[in-house]
Design an enzyme around this catalytic site. Structure first.
Site, short mmCIF file in Angstrom:
data_model
loop_
_atom_site.label_atom_id
_atom_site.label_comp_id
_atom_site.label_asym_id
_atom_site.label_seq_id
_atom_site.Cartn_x
_atom_site.Cartn_y
_atom_site.Cartn_z
CG ASP A 130 -1.94 1.20 1.16
OD1 ASP A 130 -2.21 1.64 0.24
OD2 ASP A 130 -2.60 1.46 2.37
CG ASN A 185 -2.59 11.29 -7.95
OD1 ASN A 185 -1.90 11.27 -8.85
ND2 ASN A 185 -3.38 10.43 -7.45
CG HIS A 221 -5.16 12.99 -10.97
ND1 HIS A 221 -5.35 11.86 -10.11
CD2 HIS A 221 -5.76 14.05 -10.67
CE1 HIS A 221 -6.42 12.54 -9.19
NE2 HIS A 221 -6.61 13.74 -9.51
CG ASP A 253 -2.19 8.67 -14.17
OD1 ASP A 253 -2.80 8.08 -13.09
OD2 ASP A 253 -3.12 9.08 -15.00
CG ASP A 275 -2.92 3.98 -2.75
OD1 ASP A 275 -3.79 3.29 -2.72
OD2 ASP A 275 -2.76 5.11 -2.22
NE ARG A 284 14.97 -9.43 -2.69
CZ ARG A 284 14.38 -10.36 -1.98
NH1 ARG A 284 15.18 -10.76 -0.78
NH2 ARG A 284 13.69 -11.24 -2.70
#
Length: 199
Positions: free
Chosen positions: A72, A80, A85, A89, A115, A135
Site C-alpha cells: 500500500d 496527485n 494526476h 500515473d 495505490d 528489498r
C-alpha cells in the site's frame, strides 16, 4: 481442379481458427492486465489465488506453499494533489519495472487498484516474503522522477501465507492487508521537489 478445393478450404479454416485463437488470447490478456501499468490486475490476482486453492483441495496435486504480499503506497494522493494526476500515473508506470527487477521469474506482481499492489509468491516461505518486502522497500526509497518532478514515497507492506494461514483467496488477501506495517513510521512518508532538469 476440384480436388484442390478441400485443401484450400482447409487452409482457410486453419487460418480462421488460428486468428480466432489469437484474438481470444489478446482479449484475455487485456482482461487480466492493468491498462496503466501493464501489470496484472485484480482479476489476474483472483484467478491465480483461486487456482492455487483449487489445486490445494485436489488430493492428487502436490502441496505447495504460497505467500501473498500486499503493498500500500503511503500518501500517494499527495502526489496527485501536489503535482497532478499525470505525475501520479507516470510514477505508477515507473513503479512496475523497478519492483519487478527484484522478483523471481515465478513471482507475479499485480496492481490491485489505485495505490495498492500485490505480489503472489509460489513455492516460498515467510523468510523469502519478508526479505522481498525489505528489498521492495529499499527500491521504493530511491527517488522517482515523473514528469520532471523528483518525488520520494514509502509504502506499508504485509504478507500472509497459505495454506497454513488462510483457506481461500479472500481470507488470504484480508490477512495480508491486516498485517500491513509502515516501513519508516517516524519519517515523512512523502517528499517531492521540482526537478532542476525540468527547466
Amino acid at each position: 481442379p476440384a480436388t484442390a478445393t478441400p485443401a484450400v478450404g482447409g487452409r482457410r479454416l486453419g487460418l480462421s481458427v488460428a486468428g480466432r485463437r489469437k484474438l481470444h488470447d489478446q482479449r484475455h490478456r487485456k482482461a487480466v492486465t492493468d491498462g496503466l501499468t501493464g501489470l496484472g490486475n485484480r482479476r489476474r490476482l483472483t484467478s491465480l489465488l483461486d487456482a492455487y486453492f483449487a489445486d490445494h483441495l485436489d488430493p492428487e496435486t502436490p502441496p505447495r506453499n504460497l505467500a501473498f504480499l500486499f503493498v500500500d503506497l503511503d500518501h500517494f494522493k499527495e502526489i496527485n494533489d501536489s503535482f497532478g494526476h499525470s505525475a501520479g500515473d507516470e510514477l505508477l508506470k515507473q513503479l512496475g519495472p523497478r519492483l519487478m527487477s527484484t522478483l523471481r521469474s515465478t513471482d507475479v506482481l499485480v496492481r490491485i487498484g489505485g495505490d495498492e499492489l500485490g505480489a503472489v509468491l509460489v513455492d516460498t516461505d515467510p523468510e523469502y516474503a519478508a526479505g522481498l518486502a525489505r528489498r521492495l522497500t529499499s527500491l521504493l526509497e530511491q527517488p522517482f522522477v515523473p514528469n520532471g518532478v523528483s518525488v520520494r514515497i514509502s509504502a506499508s507492506m504485509g504478507f500472509a501465507m497459505a495454506p497454513a494461514g488462510a483457506v481461500d483467496s479472500l481470507a488470504l488477501m484480508r490477512f495480508a492487508r491486516a498485517a500491513l506495517y509502515p516501513r519508516h513510521p517516524d519519517q515523512p512518508p512523502f517528499r517531492g521537489t521540482q526537478s532542476t532538469t525540468d527547466a
